[in-house]
Design a protein around this motif. Structure first.
Motif, short mmCIF file in Angstrom:
data_model
loop_
_atom_site.label_atom_id
_atom_site.label_comp_id
_atom_site.label_asym_id
_atom_site.label_seq_id
_atom_site.Cartn_x
_atom_site.Cartn_y
_atom_site.Cartn_z
N ARG A 282 64.09 3.61 21.30
CA ARG A 282 65.56 3.71 21.31
C ARG A 282 66.03 4.94 22.07
O ARG A 282 67.06 4.91 22.73
N ALA A 283 65.26 6.02 21.96
CA ALA A 283 65.68 7.29 22.55
C ALA A 283 65.58 7.28 24.07
O ALA A 283 66.22 8.08 24.74
N ASP A 284 64.78 6.37 24.62
CA ASP A 284 64.47 6.43 26.05
C ASP A 284 65.17 5.31 26.82
O ASP A 284 64.60 4.26 27.08
N ARG A 285 66.40 5.56 27.22
CA ARG A 285 67.17 4.56 27.95
C ARG A 285 66.53 4.25 29.30
O ARG A 285 66.56 3.11 29.78
N SER A 286 65.96 5.27 29.95
CA SER A 286 65.41 5.06 31.29
C SER A 286 64.22 4.09 31.21
O SER A 286 64.01 3.26 32.10
N LEU A 287 63.49 4.19 30.12
CA LEU A 287 62.35 3.29 29.89
C LEU A 287 62.83 1.85 29.80
O LEU A 287 62.27 0.94 30.41
N GLN A 288 63.90 1.66 29.03
CA GLN A 288 64.44 0.32 28.84
C GLN A 288 64.94 -0.25 30.16
O GLN A 288 64.75 -1.43 30.46
N LEU A 289 65.61 0.60 30.97
CA LEU A 289 66.12 0.14 32.27
C LEU A 289 64.99 -0.20 33.21
O LEU A 289 65.01 -1.22 33.89
N ARG A 290 63.98 0.65 33.20
CA ARG A 290 62.91 0.51 34.17
C ARG A 290 62.04 -0.72 33.91
O ARG A 290 61.70 -1.46 34.82
N TYR A 291 61.68 -0.92 32.64
CA TYR A 291 60.72 -1.97 32.35
C TYR A 291 61.31 -3.21 31.71
O TYR A 291 60.69 -4.27 31.71
N LEU A 292 62.46 -3.07 31.11
CA LEU A 292 62.99 -4.20 30.37
C LEU A 292 64.28 -4.74 30.97
O LEU A 292 64.70 -5.85 30.63
N GLY A 293 64.87 -3.96 31.85
CA GLY A 293 66.11 -4.40 32.49
C GLY A 293 67.24 -4.63 31.52
O GLY A 293 68.01 -5.57 31.67
N VAL A 294 67.33 -3.78 30.48
CA VAL A 294 68.43 -3.92 29.52
C VAL A 294 69.23 -2.60 29.44
O VAL A 294 68.73 -1.55 29.83
#
Ligand SMILES: Nc1ncnc2c1ncn2[C@@H]1O[C@H](COP(=O)(O)OP(=O)(O)O)[C@@H](O)[C@H]1O
Ligand SMILES: [Mg+2]
Length: 233
Positions: A221-233
């Motif tokens: 939850r804390a890592d928005r960049s992770l979500q954008l990079r790998y999950l596209g959300v």
């Protein structure tokens, strides 16, 4: 309980899994996240022995299962709710539930016909209907109920909420919450990161056949960049 170690797997000449690593402990809900085509379903199919490992090991409670035939892997204690559900269309709902049912062998939650109907009352009202007469959501609940009745050590759900209406999805999420509370170990694959973050103990992000990130719900939850990079959300 389940340990996938450095597994490499191929479709023909094309490699899909690259040193895949994954572990699920007893009572844990663990996820595989990632965009389409990254190898999540192939990981599941490799665990089930449908796709064969080229190298690496898969163990269930310390015993290797990667050379066993699929039916033996299921019997060893893995219950699969496959992508696309795949219930038996011409069997009744009752027959679908009992076709692969087994009594619990070890001290697990002990799923019975009655407990499954309690979990999914909608399925209980359709016992005499043919599997293919159910709505998509009811079929999904039936598929989950059928897998639970094998009394698996580990349940695997591959995209169980895919293509379902929001209210039906909510029921599936509530069911997963009940499974967790009952101490059932679950490996879950789904696109709904927010719901999974509220439910799961540990997450894995799969990118091109490898685990590129592993962490807790708070870390995810804390890592928005992770979500954008790998999950596209
Ligand atoms: N039966 C198959 N034969 C050949 N390639 C496949 C087959 N199934 C999947 N693939 C390929 O393997 C890769 C991983 O697919 P998959 O495991 O289904 O991904 P995911 O479940 O993460 O969406 C994709 O590139 C896909 O095109
Ligand atoms: Mg898939």
């Amino acid at each position: 309980m389940l340990e996938v170690r450095r597994v490499n797997a191929f479709y023909g000449d094309s490699q899909v899994l690259f040193d895949m690593n994954l572990a699920v402990s007893s009572g844990e809900v663990v996820t595989l996240l990632g965009r389409n085509g990254m190898g999540k379903t192939t990981t599941v199919r490799t665990i089930m022995g449908i796709v064969r490992t080229r190298s690496g090991t898969i163990t269930l409670n310390g015993t290797r299962i990667d050379h066993l035939p699929s039916h033996a892997i299921a019997r060893a204690g893995i219950g699969l709710v496959p992508e696309g559900r795949q219930i038996f269309p011409n069997l009744s709902v009752r027959e679908n539930l009992i076709a692969t049912a087994r009594t619990p062998s070890r001290g697990g939650p002990g799923w019975t016909f009655e407990r499954v109907i309690e979990l999914f009352p909608a399925v209980g009202t359709r016992l005499a209907s043919a599997g293919n007469q159910l709505s998509g959501g009811e079929q999904q609940m039936l598929a989950i109920g059928r897998a639970l009745l094998t009394n698996p050590l580990l349940m695997i759900l591959d995209e169980a909420t895919e293509g379902l209406a929001p209210l039906v999805r909510q029921e599936i999420w509530a069911c997963l919450g009940s499974l967790k509370k009952a101490g059932q170990a679950v490996l879950v694959i789904d696109k709904n990161v927010e719901m999974l973050a509220g439910l799961a103990d540990l997450h894995h992000i799969v990118e091109k056949g490898r685990v590129v990130w592993k962490g807790t719900s708070a870390e995810l939850r804390a890592d928005r960049s992770l979500q954008l990079r790998y999950l596209g959300v």
